[in-house]
Scaffold this active site. Structure first.
Site, short mmCIF file in Angstrom:
data_model
loop_
_atom_site.label_atom_id
_atom_site.label_comp_id
_atom_site.label_asym_id
_atom_site.label_seq_id
_atom_site.Cartn_x
_atom_site.Cartn_y
_atom_site.Cartn_z
N HIS A 237 0.82 -1.21 0.00
CA HIS A 237 0.00 0.00 0.00
C HIS A 237 0.86 1.27 0.00
CE1 HIS A 237 -3.25 2.65 -0.17
NE2 HIS A 237 -2.59 3.35 0.71
N TYR A 241 1.66 5.43 -2.53
CA TYR A 241 1.86 6.86 -2.22
C TYR A 241 3.26 7.32 -2.56
CZ TYR A 241 -2.66 6.42 -0.14
OH TYR A 241 -3.99 6.17 0.02
N HIS A 388 -9.34 0.92 -11.27
CA HIS A 388 -8.95 1.87 -10.21
C HIS A 388 -7.50 2.31 -10.37
CE1 HIS A 388 -7.92 3.35 -6.21
NE2 HIS A 388 -7.08 2.36 -6.04
N PHE A 389 -6.60 1.35 -10.55
CA PHE A 389 -5.20 1.81 -10.49
C PHE A 389 -4.70 2.39 -11.81
CE2 PHE A 389 -4.19 -2.91 -10.75
CZ PHE A 389 -3.47 -2.89 -11.93
N HIS A 390 -5.46 2.21 -12.89
CA HIS A 390 -5.06 2.95 -14.09
C HIS A 390 -5.47 4.42 -13.99
CE1 HIS A 390 -4.05 -0.98 -15.79
NE2 HIS A 390 -3.28 -0.28 -16.62
N ARG A 451 -9.87 -10.10 -12.98
CA ARG A 451 -8.62 -9.52 -13.44
C ARG A 451 -7.61 -10.65 -13.61
NH1 ARG A 451 -5.63 -6.84 -8.13
NH2 ARG A 451 -4.06 -6.40 -9.70
FE1 HAS Z 1 -5.62 2.08 -4.44
C1 HAS Z 1 -5.88 -1.32 -4.93
C2 HAS Z 1 -7.78 1.89 -1.80
C3 HAS Z 1 -5.25 5.48 -3.87
C4 HAS Z 1 -2.93 2.14 -6.58
N1 HAS Z 1 -4.61 0.70 -5.55
C5 HAS Z 1 -4.89 -0.65 -5.63
C6 HAS Z 1 -3.97 -1.28 -6.54
C7 HAS Z 1 -3.11 -0.30 -6.98
C8 HAS Z 1 -3.53 0.93 -6.35
C9 HAS Z 1 -1.94 -0.47 -7.92
O1 HAS Z 1 -8.87 -0.30 0.04
C10 HAS Z 1 -3.97 -2.75 -6.95
C11 HAS Z 1 -3.02 -3.61 -6.19
C12 HAS Z 1 -3.12 -5.02 -6.71
O2 HAS Z 1 -2.52 -5.31 -7.75
O3 HAS Z 1 -3.85 -5.84 -6.11
N2 HAS Z 1 -6.42 3.44 -3.12
C13 HAS Z 1 -7.31 3.15 -2.15
C14 HAS Z 1 -7.69 4.38 -1.47
C15 HAS Z 1 -6.98 5.39 -2.07
C16 HAS Z 1 -6.16 4.78 -3.09
C17 HAS Z 1 -8.67 4.52 -0.34
N3 HAS Z 1 -4.35 3.54 -5.11
C18 HAS Z 1 -4.36 4.85 -4.72
C19 HAS Z 1 -3.27 5.55 -5.35
C20 HAS Z 1 -2.61 4.60 -6.11
C21 HAS Z 1 -3.31 3.35 -5.94
C22 HAS Z 1 -2.95 7.00 -5.15
C23 HAS Z 1 -1.40 4.73 -6.98
C24 HAS Z 1 -0.72 5.82 -7.20
N4 HAS Z 1 -6.66 0.59 -3.57
C25 HAS Z 1 -7.42 0.70 -2.45
C26 HAS Z 1 -7.87 -0.63 -2.02
C27 HAS Z 1 -7.33 -1.55 -2.91
C28 HAS Z 1 -6.57 -0.75 -3.87
C29 HAS Z 1 -8.72 -0.98 -0.87
C30 HAS Z 1 -7.49 -3.08 -2.89
C31 HAS Z 1 -8.55 -3.52 -3.82
C32 HAS Z 1 -8.64 -5.03 -3.89
O4 HAS Z 1 -9.62 -5.57 -3.38
O5 HAS Z 1 -7.73 -5.66 -4.45
C33 HAS Z 1 -7.01 6.86 -1.66
O6 HAS Z 1 -5.71 7.28 -1.34
C34 HAS Z 1 -7.60 7.75 -2.71
C35 HAS Z 1 -7.75 9.17 -2.21
C36 HAS Z 1 -7.97 10.15 -3.33
C37 HAS Z 1 -8.91 11.10 -3.36
C38 HAS Z 1 -9.00 12.03 -4.59
C39 HAS Z 1 -8.61 13.47 -4.27
C40 HAS Z 1 -8.57 14.30 -5.51
C41 HAS Z 1 -7.54 15.08 -5.90
C42 HAS Z 1 -7.65 15.82 -7.22
C43 HAS Z 1 -7.18 17.27 -7.19
C44 HAS Z 1 -7.46 17.99 -8.47
C45 HAS Z 1 -6.52 18.60 -9.24
C46 HAS Z 1 -6.97 19.25 -10.53
C47 HAS Z 1 -5.08 18.63 -8.91
C48 HAS Z 1 -9.87 11.31 -2.25
C49 HAS Z 1 -6.33 15.25 -5.06
C50 HAS Z 1 -6.87 20.77 -10.48
C51 HAS Z 1 -7.19 21.31 -11.82
C52 HAS Z 1 -8.16 22.20 -12.11
C53 HAS Z 1 -8.41 22.57 -13.50
C54 HAS Z 1 -9.01 22.82 -11.09
CU CU Z 2 -3.89 0.06 -0.89
#
Ligand code: HAS
Ligand code: CU
Length: 574
Positions: A237, A241, A388-390, A451
């Site tokens: 996990h 980050y 999700h992860f793409h 998957r």
């Molecule tokens: Fe995840 C599975 C939960 C974030 C990557 N995740 C994965 C896997 C990968 C991955 C690679 O709880 C698969 C692993 C495998 O092969 O089995 N993930 C989360 C949660 C978050 C999260 C709660 N994941 C990420 C990030 C990753 C990533 C970041 C890579 C970089 N994920 C999971 C869970 C699994 C999981 C379970 C297991 C699933 C399973 O059953 O196998 C959180 O950190 C997400 C929080 C994000 C937000 C969004 C905030 C929005 C922002 C946008 C700002 C806007 C801008 C635009 C900058 C709340 C910050 C401004 C521009 C203007 C024009 C105004």
């Molecule tokens: Cu995770």
């Protein structure tokens, strides 16, 4: 010396710190080589799975999938990270690295590690070579790779540890000369990310060195699969980050400038990075909700911590959007939303990063779904998870890295970008391709498409009553994957041709303006890295000591993992 110092015109990074620029470039080029090969693996796979074109035999599917996964999420991301972090440390502390030989040493270790792991994976294509590493980027037991793969991983990680030490040494030197001053923001981000990395990689180091490597060398007969899985996710996990932090560094410090404004709040940015240090590791069990052998209570703790871990990203959404809005208003933007129109949408660096942020909002929401213990059962091991992860690593991170290259390149090479129009087209193409592909993957997961399989149709089992839905999803994945591949080719082509351009004459503005609310508004305790590290370690102990103790006492340190099966089954099969 403040963080946001001016390095403009003739005082570009490359002129001021030529050797450091060479190192940063080497890291970026390594990352782009991995991107190119990894993307080739991606298109082969997308077309294979959707059954449009089969360039490989299904027997080689896992070799391609491992190549795709390892090269993109380990090599592409982390080489880019060490490049950006070196750049950020040097420019924000305004000093060269202490000993370039040391810096080149860790870079070369990372290259050697990647080459070792890469050779072990590629050998899987050649039947006459008795070597393979078809273990995917989540390389836990019972899948086993050739020892060269594990040794390569170990060497690569040691390289990253030394890189962190290099940056800490620079900071210690700076601190001695600047007593009582706040850590410049970019350096603060690098140091907190590395502290998180040191804690997280303990899990994978033990997994690889104590269990997997001796097991694949034949020194030990068996391992406890649940234990190696748990150690993997201890690291698996927080590593996500680690990929994200350089993107956040760029969103916080570069994106506001590209929008024409200033970072809204330096203190909030510090709080966010501290929260990641504290909360990134004690959540890994959210990847193991369906694993037998871990008590529900520990899974519940991991879920609760994960929900807290949403906070730093929600704060980031607020702070970064506020900074971009500030930029838009500086440019004359007005109204509730019409300010969006005045942003520099023709600039590929701005547009790519903004679209990456937009898609991350969607990826964050699918992460929230994953994190719910009960709803996770619906999507676990389905195509939803790659969806999700793409969006997260595949867009928030990858698209930010490509987009920011258009801004970093002139500072590092003194060459202007060959075609900004191709750059703009390329980042938008990524956005469109990923919208199609990830949307279809999420939907496919919901109807139960698994998957990680070359042949998603088990005989006698249909995923959807109507063929049309599956057919439409297949089509979207294939088209989306193809657009993504074209986008990478355009990106790499644009970068390579830029290097052939003559040195640029015009000045390039690489200054980063100070934050609206600066470091002096941040409580001093935020800079107390020792305190945050101690609390982070404590949280890891609270989250992991009991579950790992239970896994070992039930299944044995080296297996046979009876915790996973009732003892009578083990008796029958042994
Ligand atoms: Fe995840 C599975 C939960 C974030 C990557 N995740 C994965 C896997 C990968 C991955 C690679 O709880 C698969 C692993 C495998 O092969 O089995 N993930 C989360 C949660 C978050 C999260 C709660 N994941 C990420 C990030 C990753 C990533 C970041 C890579 C970089 N994920 C999971 C869970 C699994 C999981 C379970 C297991 C699933 C399973 O059953 O196998 C959180 O950190 C997400 C929080 C994000 C937000 C969004 C905030 C929005 C922002 C946008 C700002 C806007 C801008 C635009 C900058 C709340 C910050 C401004 C521009 C203007 C024009 C105004
Ligand atoms: Cu995770």
């Amino acid at each position: 010396m403040s963080d946001q110092d001016a390095l403009t015109g003739e005082r570009l990074f490359v002129d001021r710190f030529p050797e450091e620029a060479r190192i940063v470039r080497a890291a970026l080029w390594s990352s782009f080589v991995a991107l190119g090969i990894g993307a080739l693996g991606g298109i082969i796979q997308a077309l294979h799975r959707t059954n449009y074109f089969r360039f490989i035999d299904s027997a080689d599917y896992y070799t391609v999938l491992t190549l795709h996964g390892v090269l993109l999420v380990i090599s592409f991301t982390i080489f880019f990270l060490v490049g950006v972090f070196t750049w950020a440390m040097v420019r924000s502390l305004d000093r060269p690295v202490i000993d370039t030989r040391f810096t080149w040493t860790w870079y070369l270790l990372m290259v050697a590690g990647t080459a070792m792991a890469g050779i072990a994976i590629l050998a899987g294509f050649v039947d006459s070579i008795p070597m393979s590493a078809d273990v995917l980027f989540t390389f836990y037991a019972p899948l086993q790779a050739h020892p060269l793969f594990y040794a390569g991983l170990a060497v690569f990680i040691i390289g990253t540890w030394l890189a962190g030490f290099d940056w800490f040494r620079m900071w210690w030197q700076w601190r001695d000369e600047n007593e009582g001053e706040r850590i410049p923001l970019q350096a603060f981000m690098v140091l907190t990310s590395m502290l998180m990395w040191y804690i997280a990689t303990l899990g994978v180091a033990i997994e690889v060195v104590v269990f997997l490597l001796p097991w694949s060398l034949g020194l030990i007969e068996q391992v406890n699969p649940l234990l190696t899985r748990t150690l993997f996710w201890f690291f698996g996990h927080p590593v996500v980050y680690f990929w994200l932090m350089p993107a956040y560094l760029l969103w916080y410090t570069v994106l506001p400038k590209l929008s024409g404004g200033r970072l809204f709040s330096d203190p909030l940015a510090r709080v966010v990075f501290v929260l990641f240090l504290l909360l990134s590791t004690p959540v890994g069990i959210h990847h193991q909700y369906v694993d037998p052998g871990i008590a529900e209570g520990f899974k519940f703790i991991a879920m609760t911590n994960t929900m807290f871990l949403l906070l730093p990203s929600l704060l980031t959404a607020f702070t970064v959007v506020a900074s971009v809005e500030h930029g838009a208003r500086q440019r004359g933007g007005e109204g509730y939303l019409s300010w969006l129109g005045v942003l520099p949408w023709r600039d590929p660096a701005f547009t790519g990063m903004a679209l990456a942020g937009l898609m991350f909002a969607a990826g964050g929401f699918s992460g929230m779904v994953n994190a719910g213990m009960n709803i996770n059962y619906l999507i676990h091991n389905t195509l939803w998870v790659p969806g999700h992860f793409h969006l997260t690593v595949g867009t928030a991170v990858a698209l930010t890295f490509m987009a920011s290259t258009y801004w970093l390149l002139p500072q590092l090479t003194r060459r202007s970008v060959y075609s900004r129009r191709i750059g703009l087209f390329q980042v938008v193409l990524w956005f469109v391709g990923m919208t199609l592909m990830s949307n279809a993957m999420h939907r496919g997961g919901l109807i139960g498409i698994p998957r990680r399989t070359a042949e998603p149709q088990y005989s006698g089992f249909a995923f959807d009553a109507g063929f049309s839905t599956v057919g439409e999803l297949r089509f979207q994945i294939a088209i989306g994957g193809t657009l993504l591949f074209i986008s990478v080719v355009l990106f790499l082509g644009n970068v390579i041709v830029s290097l052939l351009e003559p040195p640029m004459e015009e000045a390039f503005d690489a200054t980063l303006p100070p934050a609206l609310s600066g470091p002096s508004d941040a409580p001093e305790v935020l800079d107390n890295l020792a305190l945050w590290t101690a609390i982070a370690v404590l949280l890891v102990i609270l989250a992991y000591v009991l579950p790992i103790g239970a896994i070992i006492s039930e299944g044995g340190l080296f297996g046979p993992g009876t915790g996973t099966y009732p003892a009578w089954i083990i008796e029958v099969i042994s």
